[in-house]
Design an enzyme around this catalytic site. Structure first.
Site, short mmCIF file in Angstrom:
data_model
loop_
_atom_site.label_atom_id
_atom_site.label_comp_id
_atom_site.label_asym_id
_atom_site.label_seq_id
_atom_site.Cartn_x
_atom_site.Cartn_y
_atom_site.Cartn_z
N GLN A 125 -4.46 -1.60 9.69
CA GLN A 125 -4.40 -2.90 9.04
C GLN A 125 -5.04 -3.97 9.92
O GLN A 125 -4.68 -4.13 11.08
CB GLN A 125 -2.92 -3.25 8.74
CG GLN A 125 -2.74 -4.52 7.92
CD GLN A 125 -3.34 -4.44 6.53
OE1 GLN A 125 -3.18 -3.44 5.83
NE2 GLN A 125 -4.05 -5.48 6.11
N LYS A 138 0.84 -1.20 0.00
CA LYS A 138 0.00 0.00 0.00
C LYS A 138 0.88 1.26 0.00
O LYS A 138 0.59 2.23 -0.70
CB LYS A 138 -0.94 -0.01 1.23
CG LYS A 138 -2.09 -0.99 1.06
CD LYS A 138 -2.84 -1.27 2.34
CE LYS A 138 -3.88 -2.37 2.13
NZ LYS A 138 -4.53 -2.80 3.35
N ASP A 182 -10.94 3.17 4.32
CA ASP A 182 -11.30 1.75 4.16
C ASP A 182 -12.81 1.57 4.08
O ASP A 182 -13.30 0.53 3.65
CB ASP A 182 -10.77 0.94 5.37
CG ASP A 182 -9.56 0.10 4.98
OD1 ASP A 182 -9.33 -0.07 3.77
OD2 ASP A 182 -8.86 -0.39 5.88
#
Ligand code: NAD
Length: 434
Positions: free
Chosen positions: A231, A187, A254
């Site tokens: 994460q 990422k 997200d």
């Protein structure tokens, strides 16, 4: 060969072009071609094709070279597509796209696609297939994600020049899981390639929930940060939901914040962010010119990050959606899939969906990433999706591979959400200055 000769026999042409008001149909009529039924275009005597129509005739020729000439009666899946109107077959007459996509040695310009009613250039058609046994067209997620990332890179650069703002993404990693570390690394690399600044915090496995909340609060307050990503999965002693809820709604790139998910599933509400993987699935459908509205869709899985948002997105685009889950019997799953025009598979079961369960001509988006033992591979395993790719490819009209399908789109959508967040914050500053 003269262009009239090209159109002198019945030719299968796009369902889109058979609509009287479509640019292709108008063009064909202008040049003395007639369309009949849904699928046949037959030329009458007329002047040589010039300009746009010359391009069109070249496309028909290119199409025929791909052995996709057929009458509607001899072509089961295309004819049924045509009866349903302009949809997944709508790119059928167009030539291959990619490095070799050209007309008379020159690349096809992007405006041409807009002119024939396509939002994006078509994907490559597979050559060598004959009607009835042709294989599905690959939806190349890697290449589409590359296009998206290139667009984002250009927008990020323009934002920097115009407003002096560079989008920023904060990535928080807890613990030392190798897979999580790999995802975080990729990422950050993708951010760097797009010109997005990434900020990172790595915390030990035994970090307390309060410490993690403090890190999130710090990024919430930092104006350089437009997106925050924690994460997952988090260590067991940390309440994942509490952490996700602590991320500012304006920075939840997200899209996992309960309010974002809630707004996604509510009528007439617009979530600030949509979760990246399902958003990537829709982007793949859109950029492959798959019509969603009015179609029947089946979603396998009902997780918060894949199944539920994917079903909501498809429904918001006016598909009729059925969600299959762990308690759905195989008989019911088969019955639903036999009717589904679009299948989004996110059950996490290797090659669960068999080709013979699918509706001929359907479009398959395979989200699953599963490793299965394979001694022929150096690493001892290979990655497969939730759909039996070889079987499905013989039945579907379009399909994503695993790997190289949905996976690359997930990161591309994360970058897009971060850019959108930065754009929103720039606009808000602009509004305050008015
Ligand atoms: P999950 O384990 O959270 O959810 C799996 C879902 O599948 C559950 O809702 C369950 O009810 C459902 N399910 C189980 N058996 C089923 C069956 N027989 N028929 C239909 N549904 C069934 O998994 P997840 O996080 O949603 O991920 C699903 C898959 O997608 C996994 O393979 C994962 O690796 C993959 N994934 C890929 C990406 C990507 O970027 N490509 C991102 C996230 C997840």
């Amino acid at each position: 060969m003269g262009s009239q000769g090209i159109l002198a026999t019945p030719v299968t042409i796009t369902a889109q072009s058979t609509f009287p008001q479509s640019p292709i149909s108008r063009c064909l009529r202008r040049h003395h071609a007639t369309y009949c039924g849904h699928m046949h275009v037959v030329s009458r005597a007329g002047p040589p094709f010039i300009g746009f129509s010359r391009t069109l005739s070249s496309k028909v020729l290119a199409y025929r070279q791909h052995q996709r000439v057929a009458t509607s009666s001899s072509h089961h899946s295309r004819s049924s597509d045509a009866q349903r109107g302009p949809d997944i077959a709508s790119n059928a007459c167009l030539p291959t796209w990619g490095g070799t996509h050209s007309i008379r040695g020159r690349p096809v310009p992007n405006w041409w696609y807009a002119r024939v009613g396509l939002k994006y250039p078509p994907l490559s058609l597979q050559s060598g297939a004959s009607p009835g046994d042709q294989e599905a067209v690959l939806i190349d997620g890697k290449s589409i994600a590359g296009q998206v990332r290139e667009e984002i890179r250009a927008d990020v650069a323009a934002m920097q020049v115009k407003f002096g703002v560079v989008p920023g993404l904060a990535v928080v990693l807890v613990g030392s899981r190798a897979d999580s570390a790999t995802y975080v690394r990729s990422k950050k690399k993708a951010c760097a390639e797009a010109g997005i600044i990434s900020y990172g915090t790595e915390l030990p496995e035994d970090v307390s929930e309060e410490e993690l909340l403090n890190v999130v609060a710090g990024y919430n307050a930092d104006p350089r940060v437009h997106g925050i990503l924690v994460q997952l999965p988090l260590p067991k002693h940390i309440d994942e939901e509490r952490i996700l809820e602590a991320i500012s709604m304006e920075k939840d790139v997200d899209g996992f914040h309960p309010r974002n998910i809630g707004e996604l599933v509510m009528r007439n509400r617009e979530p600030t962010f949509v979760p990246c993987t399902p958003k990537g699935c829709i982007e793949l459908l859109d950029r492959s010119n798959v019509v969603i509205s009015g179609k029947r869709a089946a979603v396998l899985g009902r997780s918060n990050i894949v199944g539920i948002p994917a079903a909501a997105l498809l429904q918001n685009r006016d598909a009729t959606v059925t969600v299959l889950h762990s308690r759905t019997t195989t008989e019911v799953a088969k019955a639903v899939l036999a009717e589904a025009d679009i299948v989004v598979a996110g059950a996490g079961i290797p090659e669960f969906v068999k080709g013979e369960w699918l509706k001929p001509g359907c479009v398959v988006i395979d989200v699953g990433i599963n490793s299965v033992p394979d001694e022929s591979k150096k690493r001892g395993y290979r990655l497969v999706g939730d759909v039996d790719f070889d079987g499905a490819r013989k039945v579907a009209s379009k399909i994503t591979p695993v790997p190289g399908g949905v996976g690359p789109m997930t990161i591309a959508m994360l970058l897009k959400n971060t850019l959108d967040s930065a754009t929103r914050s720039v606009n808000q500053v602009g509004d305050r200055n008015v």
